[in-house]
Design a protein around this motif. Structure first.
Motif, PDB file in Angstrom:
ATOM      1  N   VAL A 177      99.892  67.247  71.418  1.00 33.70           N
ATOM      2  CA  VAL A 177      98.704  66.521  70.967  1.00 33.70           C
ATOM      3  C   VAL A 177      97.599  66.736  72.001  1.00 33.70           C
ATOM      4  N   ILE A 178      96.428  67.118  71.520  1.00 37.67           N
ATOM      5  CA  ILE A 178      95.262  67.259  72.373  1.00 37.67           C
ATOM      6  C   ILE A 178      94.359  66.073  72.064  1.00 37.67           C
ATOM      7  N   ILE A 179      94.164  65.218  73.067  1.00 37.16           N
ATOM      8  CA  ILE A 179      93.329  64.028  72.868  1.00 37.16           C
ATOM      9  C   ILE A 179      91.990  64.237  73.551  1.00 37.16           C
ATOM     10  N   VAL A 180      90.932  63.965  72.828  1.00 39.44           N
ATOM     11  CA  VAL A 180      89.605  63.992  73.440  1.00 39.44           C
ATOM     12  C   VAL A 180      88.961  62.633  73.223  1.00 39.44           C
ATOM     13  N   GLY A 181      88.505  62.029  74.289  1.00 38.85           N
ATOM     14  CA  GLY A 181      87.755  60.778  74.176  1.00 38.85           C
ATOM     15  C   GLY A 181      86.319  61.074  74.549  1.00 38.85           C
ATOM     16  N   ALA A 182      85.380  60.700  73.699  1.00 36.14           N
ATOM     17  CA  ALA A 182      83.974  60.985  74.014  1.00 36.14           C
ATOM     18  C   ALA A 182      83.053  59.968  73.356  1.00 36.14           C
ATOM     19  N   ASP A 183      82.051  59.562  74.086  1.00 37.31           N
ATOM     20  CA  ASP A 183      80.973  58.748  73.525  1.00 37.31           C
ATOM     21  C   ASP A 183      79.725  58.967  74.374  1.00 37.31           C
ATOM     22  N   MET A 184      78.579  58.868  73.710  1.00 36.56           N
ATOM     23  CA  MET A 184      77.305  59.110  74.391  1.00 36.56           C
ATOM     24  C   MET A 184      76.574  57.806  74.684  1.00 36.56           C
ATOM     25  N   LEU A 185      75.694  57.893  75.683  1.00 32.82           N
ATOM     26  CA  LEU A 185      74.754  56.806  75.944  1.00 32.82           C
ATOM     27  C   LEU A 185      73.562  57.060  75.011  1.00 32.82           C
ATOM     28  N   THR A 186      73.379  56.186  74.043  1.00 28.87           N
ATOM     29  CA  THR A 186      72.306  56.396  73.064  1.00 28.87           C
ATOM     30  C   THR A 186      71.482  55.125  72.917  1.00 28.87           C
ATOM     31  N   GLU A 187      70.313  55.295  72.352  1.00 26.75           N
ATOM     32  CA  GLU A 187      69.471  54.137  72.084  1.00 26.75           C
ATOM     33  C   GLU A 187      70.190  53.169  71.140  1.00 26.75           C
ATOM     34  N   PHE A 188      70.925  53.734  70.198  1.00 27.09           N
ATOM     35  CA  PHE A 188      71.669  52.937  69.232  1.00 27.09           C
ATOM     36  C   PHE A 188      72.575  51.930  69.952  1.00 27.09           C
ATOM     37  N   VAL A 189      73.365  52.434  70.899  1.00 32.19           N
ATOM     38  CA  VAL A 189      74.344  51.592  71.583  1.00 32.19           C
ATOM     39  C   VAL A 189      73.666  50.674  72.615  1.00 32.19           C
ATOM     40  N   VAL A 190      72.714  51.241  73.368  1.00 30.78           N
ATOM     41  CA  VAL A 190      72.038  50.423  74.395  1.00 30.78           C
ATOM     42  C   VAL A 190      71.330  49.239  73.731  1.00 30.78           C
ATOM     43  N   SER A 191      70.608  49.507  72.644  1.00 33.22           N
ATOM     44  CA  SER A 191      69.873  48.418  71.991  1.00 33.22           C
ATOM     45  C   SER A 191      70.821  47.368  71.427  1.00 33.22           C
ATOM     46  N   GLY A 192      71.976  47.814  70.948  1.00 40.87           N
ATOM     47  CA  GLY A 192      72.961  46.875  70.407  1.00 40.87           C
ATOM     48  C   GLY A 192      73.513  45.958  71.485  1.00 40.87           C
ATOM     49  N   PHE A 193      73.924  46.541  72.608  1.00 40.71           N
ATOM     50  CA  PHE A 193      74.457  45.730  73.699  1.00 40.71           C
ATOM     51  C   PHE A 193      73.378  44.847  74.315  1.00 40.71           C
ATOM     52  N   MET A 194      72.132  45.360  74.343  1.00 41.08           N
ATOM     53  CA  MET A 194      71.020  44.541  74.831  1.00 41.08           C
ATOM     54  C   MET A 194      70.856  43.312  73.935  1.00 41.08           C
ATOM     55  N   SER A 195      70.986  43.518  72.610  1.00 42.80           N
ATOM     56  CA  SER A 195      70.824  42.389  71.695  1.00 42.80           C
ATOM     57  C   SER A 195      71.925  41.351  71.912  1.00 42.80           C
ATOM     58  N   PHE A 196      73.068  41.808  72.407  1.00 46.10           N
ATOM     59  CA  PHE A 196      74.169  40.896  72.743  1.00 46.10           C
ATOM     60  C   PHE A 196      73.969  40.229  74.098  1.00 46.10           C
ATOM     61  N   GLN A 197      72.979  40.708  74.825  1.00 46.91           N
ATOM     62  CA  GLN A 197      72.718  40.239  76.191  1.00 46.91           C
ATOM     63  C   GLN A 197      73.955  40.402  77.060  1.00 46.91           C
ATOM     64  N   SER A 198      74.655  41.525  76.873  1.00 49.23           N
ATOM     65  CA  SER A 198      75.871  41.696  77.676  1.00 49.23           C
ATOM     66  C   SER A 198      75.730  42.782  78.733  1.00 49.23           C
ATOM     67  N   LEU A 199      74.508  43.291  78.963  1.00 47.85           N
ATOM     68  CA  LEU A 199      74.321  44.303  80.003  1.00 47.85           C
ATOM     69  C   LEU A 199      73.855  43.646  81.305  1.00 47.85           C
ATOM     70  N   SER A 200      74.408  44.130  82.415  1.00 53.35           N
ATOM     71  CA  SER A 200      74.010  43.614  83.721  1.00 53.35           C
ATOM     72  C   SER A 200      72.772  44.365  84.206  1.00 53.35           C
ATOM     73  N   ALA A 201      71.938  43.675  84.968  1.00 58.87           N
ATOM     74  CA  ALA A 201      70.743  44.304  85.535  1.00 58.87           C
ATOM     75  C   ALA A 201      71.071  45.031  86.835  1.00 58.87           C
ATOM     76  N   ASN A 202      72.340  44.958  87.263  1.00 62.24           N
ATOM     77  CA  ASN A 202      72.783  45.622  88.494  1.00 62.24           C
ATOM     78  C   ASN A 202      74.021  46.450  88.201  1.00 62.24           C
ATOM     79  N   VAL A 203      74.538  47.135  89.238  1.00 65.04           N
ATOM     80  CA  VAL A 203      75.830  47.792  89.057  1.00 65.04           C
ATOM     81  C   VAL A 203      76.854  46.683  88.818  1.00 65.04           C
ATOM     82  N   CYS A 204      77.661  46.838  87.774  1.00 69.11           N
ATOM     83  CA  CYS A 204      78.519  45.734  87.335  1.00 69.11           C
ATOM     84  C   CYS A 204      79.569  45.371  88.386  1.00 69.11           C
ATOM     85  N   LYS A 205      80.085  44.165  88.279  1.00 66.51           N
ATOM     86  CA  LYS A 205      81.003  43.627  89.290  1.00 66.51           C
ATOM     87  C   LYS A 205      82.276  43.079  88.643  1.00 66.51           C
ATOM     88  N   PRO A 206      83.176  43.962  88.206  1.00 64.54           N
ATOM     89  CA  PRO A 206      84.377  43.479  87.509  1.00 64.54           C
ATOM     90  C   PRO A 206      85.190  42.491  88.346  1.00 64.54           C
TER      91      PRO A 206
END
Lengths: 394, 207
Positions: A177-206
């Motif tokens: 099995v050859i597995i490829v995982g891929a996703d892009m940074l897009t306006e679609f995704v950034v705007s969605g997460f922004m609307s959720f207010q779940s993005l940090s304004a700094n480097v994240c701190k898990p």
């Protein structure tokens, strides 16, 4: 008939570099790919994210075109290029088969989602924006005989693909099995997460007390799995997927479980299959998105599984959250941590910030390990876990 | 051998085990779904927040599971669905909210549905399924692959009950096919048979 799921090869591209070696070097040096991005193509205001170098992406891809089984004039999208480059890194080390015994799984959430923009839609058309079509194009580049499969299970897609693939391989449904995982940074995704207010304004701190959200990133990673030992001749160590599992919280579509029982079910299913107990797990590579609720849920799940004393890290402050790619690239890091016998500090962590005790890895150092547990959780309440293991070659 | 229970929804028709049980008054997708919701005879307020794809999958699962007994261990119940256009309808809805930078209004309530596995999540919440769950995107229902997955999970002892199927909602068409399986009947799960059940329902709906 229980075959073994060997990890034959891997490769990845991320904001930290092209190729696994470059990425591991940056990780061991404690570098973060998360930066301030000012680009109105991605979001009207500046934000923190982890991005691939486009110049390098295109340069790298043009050097691969001669490998393509498609006509030379065939045009590829940015997403398809990312996926193909990550596969080429594996192919160069160990050519993977593309015959009937081989399954290609693409793990992604949004694939060619940028094509929904009006001007791109005009050029590429609706069908090309479909996940199955992107997978088909990538499969045609390499000439896979079997139909490409797309696993789209939010942020667990990559880890779940390893779990499902290892069942197919162990049971002899497919040899490779050859597995490829891929996703892009897009306006679609950034705007969605922004609307959720779940993005940090700094480097994240898990797992930190002051964590206040995640950073988005983009990446592509490829893992070649096989039960055929002939592919292991170049490998110094034996690496395998020992077990895996997936689960659902059955609680909320966008919020993680309050109890952690869903994630715990995935972990215990993986441990049961692998024939190991919590004592045998040396390290946990957690999901650790750095949102308040996710990390809290994980601390509960890891306690339910009896893993609270095992060193845990999250790689999200290095790569950002790369969604469908995260499980694959973070598993690749786990594979190389096993090979190098090194553990990474959980970047961004300073002060314990979850309600349950956890041993957060605070230093990148040599560390003796045999079994790593990799976990993931995502929207839709889904969870997945796999156990990646190293043994000596006999 | 027991019959494999299956539900099919398309073209304003609802079939259970190949029998037409509800012929729609309304040919518009979301309006027909309202009729199915009434038929299912449930009260579930979360339903009204869902996107059309989740509504379709949710209702198909609702009818499928009506008289079926799932495992008492929540983590032994699971679901695998295929889907063709992923979440294209909500994706476009989200895209429209960000096309104009001067008038930018992305909505979290819509964005959360831009993942196809949120549909399986909704079904898991409703029925308390805490086990294996997966969504594969494919250009058509592939009984062979879905059965491969189901059998593989049973062989690995990952579940006692799995729902399989294909649920898709595009601009001009929609289709849901779901079927019920149990680990104890795993040897009888036959891709050819599942494919026949699917094709039979499909043919009846297009008549």
């Amino acid at each position: 008939m229980n075959k073994k799921t060997y990890i034959v090869g891997d490769s990845m591209i991320s904001s930290l570099g092209f190729g696994t070696e470059e990425n591991m070097k940056a990780l061991y040096a404690g570098k973060s790919g998360v930066q301030r991005i000012e680009d109105i193509q991605l979001y009207p205001e500046p934000f923190m994210g982890a991005r691939l170098d486009d110049k390098q992406l295109n340069r790298c891809f043009s050097s691969l075109l001669m490998m393509s089984k498609l006509p030379q004039e065939f045009e590829f999208t940015r997403f398809e290029k990312m996926a193909i480059i990550s596969m080429s890194g594996v192919y160069r080390e160990q050519a993977f088969p593309t015959d009937k015994n081989t399954l290609f799984i693409l793990s992604t959430t949004k694939g060619n989602i940028d094509l929904l923009q009006e001007e791109l839609m005009e050029k590429w058309g609706k069908e090309r924006s479909m996940l199955y079509k992107a997978a088909e194009v990538i499969a045609q580049f390499w000439g896979f005989e079997n139909k490409a499969r797309v696993l789209s299970n939010a942020c667990i897609s990559g880890v779940e693909a390893l779990h499902i693939a290892s069942k197919f391989i162990k049971q002899g449904v497919y040899e490779n099995v050859i597995i490829v995982g891929a996703d892009m940074l897009t306006e679609f995704v950034v705007s969605g997460f922004m609307s959720f207010q779940s993005l940090s304004a700094n480097v994240c701190k898990p797992f930190d007390e002051g964590r206040d959200g995640l950073n988005l990133g983009e990446a592509a990673g490829c893992i070649f799995l096989s039960s055929n030992e002939k592919y292991l001749k170049n490998n110094k160590d034996i690496l395998e997927v020992l077990g895996g599992g997936s689960s659902n919280d059955a609680n909320h579509i966008s919020g993680p479980s309050r109890t952690g029982d869903g994630q715990f079910f995935a972990i215990s299913s993986a441990m049961k299959e692998a024939g190991v107990t919590s004592d045998d797990i040396d390290h946990v590579s957690a999901h650790g998105t750095a949102t308040p609720y996710n990390d809290e849920m994980e601390s509960k799940a890891l306690n339910l599984a009896g893993l609270q004393e095992k060193p845990v890290n999250s790689l999200k402050a290095y790569f950002g959250h790369t969604i469908g790619a995260a499980g694959v690239i973070e598993s690749i890091v786990a594979i190389h941590n096993l090979i190098d016998q090194k553990i990474l500090k959980s970047l961004g962590f300073e002060k314990h910030g979850v309600s349950m005790p956890l041993h957060i890895s605070q230093e990148t150092k040599d560390y003796s390990m045999k079994n790593i547990l990799k976990t993931a959780s995502g929207f839709g309440g889904c969870n997945a876990a796999v156990i990646i293991s190293k043994s000596e070659k006999v | 051998m027991q019959e494999i229970k299956h539900v099919y929804i398309a073209k304003s028709c609802l079939f259970v085990n190949g029998q037409l049980v509800l012929k729609g008054e309304n040919s518009i997708f979301v309006k027909y779904l309202k009729e199915v919701y009434k038929y299912a005879d449930i009260k579930y307020s979360k339903y009204f927040k869902m996107d059309p794809l989740s509504k379709l999958g949710f209702l198909a699962a609702e009818v499928l599971l009506k008289d079926k007994k799932c495992s008492e261990s929540a983590e032994r119940n699971g679901i695998v669905l295929e889907n063709k256009v992923s979440t294209y309808l909500v994706d476009m809805k989200h895209q429209i909210t960000i096309n104009d930078k001067e008038n930018y209004f992305p909505s979290p309530a819509n964005f959360v549905y831009t993942l196809p596995n949120v549909m399986t999540g909704e079904i898991c919440i409703r029925h308390g399924f805490k086990g294996e769950n997966a969504v594969f995107v494919n250009n058509e229902f592939d009984a062979k692959f879905v059965c491969q997955y189901i059998k593989s999970m049973y062989t690995a002892d990952k579940a006692d009950m799995l729902i399989g199927g294909f649920v898709d909602a595009d601009e001009d068409d929609y289709e849901a096919f779901v079927f019920f399986t149990k680990k104890e009947d795993a040897e009888h799960i036959d891709a050819k048979l599942i494919e026949e059940l699917y094709q039979k329902s499909k043919a009846l709906a297009t008549q």
